[in-house]
Design a protein around this motif. Sequence first.
Motif, short mmCIF file in Angstrom:
data_model
loop_
_atom_site.label_atom_id
_atom_site.label_comp_id
_atom_site.label_asym_id
_atom_site.label_seq_id
_atom_site.Cartn_x
_atom_site.Cartn_y
_atom_site.Cartn_z
N ARG A 69 -15.76 -3.25 7.48
CA ARG A 69 -15.39 -4.56 8.01
C ARG A 69 -14.06 -4.54 8.78
O ARG A 69 -13.98 -5.06 9.89
CB ARG A 69 -15.33 -5.58 6.88
N ARG A 70 -13.02 -3.96 8.20
CA ARG A 70 -11.73 -3.94 8.90
C ARG A 70 -11.80 -3.13 10.20
O ARG A 70 -11.30 -3.57 11.24
CB ARG A 70 -10.63 -3.40 8.00
N CYS A 120 -2.13 -2.95 11.92
CA CYS A 120 -3.58 -2.75 11.85
C CYS A 120 -4.30 -4.05 12.21
O CYS A 120 -5.06 -4.60 11.42
CB CYS A 120 -3.95 -2.27 10.44
N TYR A 150 -3.23 2.95 11.32
CA TYR A 150 -3.44 2.97 9.88
C TYR A 150 -2.22 3.53 9.12
O TYR A 150 -2.28 3.72 7.92
CB TYR A 150 -4.68 3.79 9.52
N ARG A 153 -1.12 1.32 6.21
CA ARG A 153 -2.10 1.02 5.17
C ARG A 153 -1.95 1.97 3.99
O ARG A 153 -1.44 3.08 4.14
CB ARG A 153 -3.53 1.14 5.73
N ASP A 157 -7.02 3.16 0.87
CA ASP A 157 -7.71 2.20 1.73
C ASP A 157 -7.96 2.79 3.11
O ASP A 157 -9.06 2.69 3.66
CB ASP A 157 -6.88 0.92 1.86
N GLU A 161 -11.66 3.59 4.89
CA GLU A 161 -12.02 2.89 6.11
C GLU A 161 -12.17 3.85 7.28
O GLU A 161 -13.05 3.67 8.14
CB GLU A 161 -10.98 1.81 6.41
#
Length: 242
Positions: A69-70, A120, A150, A153, A157, A161
């Motif tokens: 999703r991200r 992000c 990223y 982040r 995670d 992703e």
Amino acid sequence: MDYGGDGLALLVVLLASLVQAWLGIGFALLGAPLLYLLDPAYVPGPVLLLGFVLAACMAVGNRQALAWRRPLPAILARLPGAWCGGLLLGLLPGAWLGLLLGACVLLASLSSYRWLALSCSPRNLAVAGFCSGLLGTATAVGGPPMALVYQTRKRLDGRDELAAFFLLTTPISLLLLFHQDRLPLEVLGASLRLAPAVLAGYALARRLEGRFERHSPRQALLLLSLLAAGGLLLNSLWRLCA
């Protein structure tokens, strides 16, 4: 393709797989320049295929829903980027491709020292996805643009992703290479010969999870990438001047 360096190629793939399974990025950044020095035919086809195998291992091993999703803006933007990368690959002679690959790895390694910090956000993810498609299709090094967005982040995670991003988008680059007749059976055979090293590197990363300080493998990755990029640039310049 010369298979005389299979032993070294297996070692490079194992190390690169270990790094990416730990950080979420690093397979092509470390593996592509070293494999190119062993045999230019390893780039981009075999590196992309092996990276896809590793992404699949990480997605299955995560035992959770695919974290797509991200990075969705990046996933959508990779398609036009990959098309542009395919055009660029068709225009570049071998030595110039080596220069481009070395320059990409060098710039990515330097930028990873957080001199350039990006949020992000969906916009930044879309730009990074386009650049990832372009560079990934032309040189197999499509991770650095994504790594830039990223950086802030959390490691786990980002790792999950990025694994979803590469799993869903690498086939786009592979299909474009196939359309350009750059994925012959010989390339598939070379990838299969190196696939056990991908599985071994992933398994080793799972065994080592949680045993080391968070940033220690990252610094080693950047140092090795800088050395590999430097060697590749010198080799390509030598071929152009010869």
